[in-house]
Scaffold this motif. Structure first.
Motif, short mmCIF file in Angstrom:
data_model
loop_
_atom_site.label_atom_id
_atom_site.label_comp_id
_atom_site.label_asym_id
_atom_site.label_seq_id
_atom_site.Cartn_x
_atom_site.Cartn_y
_atom_site.Cartn_z
N GLU A 239 -85.78 11.90 -4.02
CA GLU A 239 -84.38 11.72 -4.40
C GLU A 239 -84.23 10.69 -5.52
OE1 GLU A 239 -81.87 13.46 -3.25
OE2 GLU A 239 -83.12 14.59 -1.84
N ARG B 207 -89.28 5.66 5.27
CA ARG B 207 -88.12 6.12 4.51
C ARG B 207 -87.99 5.29 3.23
NH1 ARG B 207 -84.10 9.14 7.15
NH2 ARG B 207 -84.57 9.60 9.34
N SER C 197 -84.01 8.24 2.31
CA SER C 197 -84.60 9.58 2.46
C SER C 197 -86.05 9.47 2.91
CB SER C 197 -84.52 10.33 1.13
OG SER C 197 -83.20 10.43 0.67
#
Length: 221
Positions: A6, A17, A23
């Motif tokens: 992302e 993450r 994400s």
């Protein structure tokens, strides 16, 4: 090295993450570039001290309950001790979770608990148990938690000074209740004030040299 699709950035270390967007990362973890800093205190020792103090306070509350029988009918001192034990544990758990502003969190917790108790007291006929027992006992237990944290965690001098100031503030609140005549018995408030003074003296005696050195640095003496 892991990568966030992302943000289109590479992440060093074993992050599950992305620290930017949250994400999930793809790829294999790489060695953490930052060294692992061990705890400066024993969590087991801290929790053991809290457990012993909590059991002693709860046992005392049951003994007092047996002595008083079914009196007092209102919330009273006995059950306020349980609120104090909960407060002590919440303050300690906030410290263990690494809250950066523990002093503000402690004050917020006490203010919210005091407002809830006062409103509950008002709804049940205003017997003043909230100001006579609940708030002073919660302040006293918070002071005990701060002293334990200072002793076990060996905080920095700046945090030590902040905890000392918070101890003074928690001791002032019951004094106001006494001066304004808002309590039905002065004993809990007086105990909280004495506890604050003793805790402050203990904190200063333990770290007197560190505090003097820090003041000398700040004042360029």
């Amino acid at each position: 090295m892991r990568r966030c699709t992302e943000c289109a950035v590479r992440i060093e270390g074993d992050w599950p993450r992305c620290p930017l967007c949250g994400s999930h990362l793809v790829g294999h973890p790489s060695p953490d570039p930052l060294p692992s800093v061990p705890l400066r205190f024993s969590r087991r020792r801290l929790l053991r001290i809290l457990t012993v103090i909590s059991l002693v306070l709860v046992a005392i509350s049951f003994v007092v309950q047996l002595w008083l029988g079914h009196r007092p009918a209102e919330f009273g001192a006995v059950r306020s001790v349980w609120l104090g034990v909960c407060t002590m544990w919440l303050v300690a758990l906030m410290a263990l979770r690494g809250r950066r502003d523990l002093a503000r969190s402690t004050l917020t917790l006490l203010v919210l608990a005091a407002l809830v108790c006062t409103y509950w007291d008002y709804l049940t006929g205003w017997h003043r148990w909230s100001l006579t027992f609940a708030v002073p006992i919660m302040c006293g237990c918070a002071i005990i938690a701060l002293v334990i944290l200072e002793h076990v965690m060996r905080l920095e001098v700046g945090e030590h000074a902040l905890y000392s100031a918070l101890t003074v503030l928690l001791g002032i609140v019951p004094i106001l209740f006494l001066l304004l005549g808002w309590v039905t018995t002065p004993v809990p408030s007086a105990i909280c004030v004495v506890l604050a003074l003793l805790s402050l003296a203990l904190l200063q005696l333990e770290r007197a040299a560190d505090v003097r050195d820090e003041l000398a640095k700040k004042l360029h003496v």
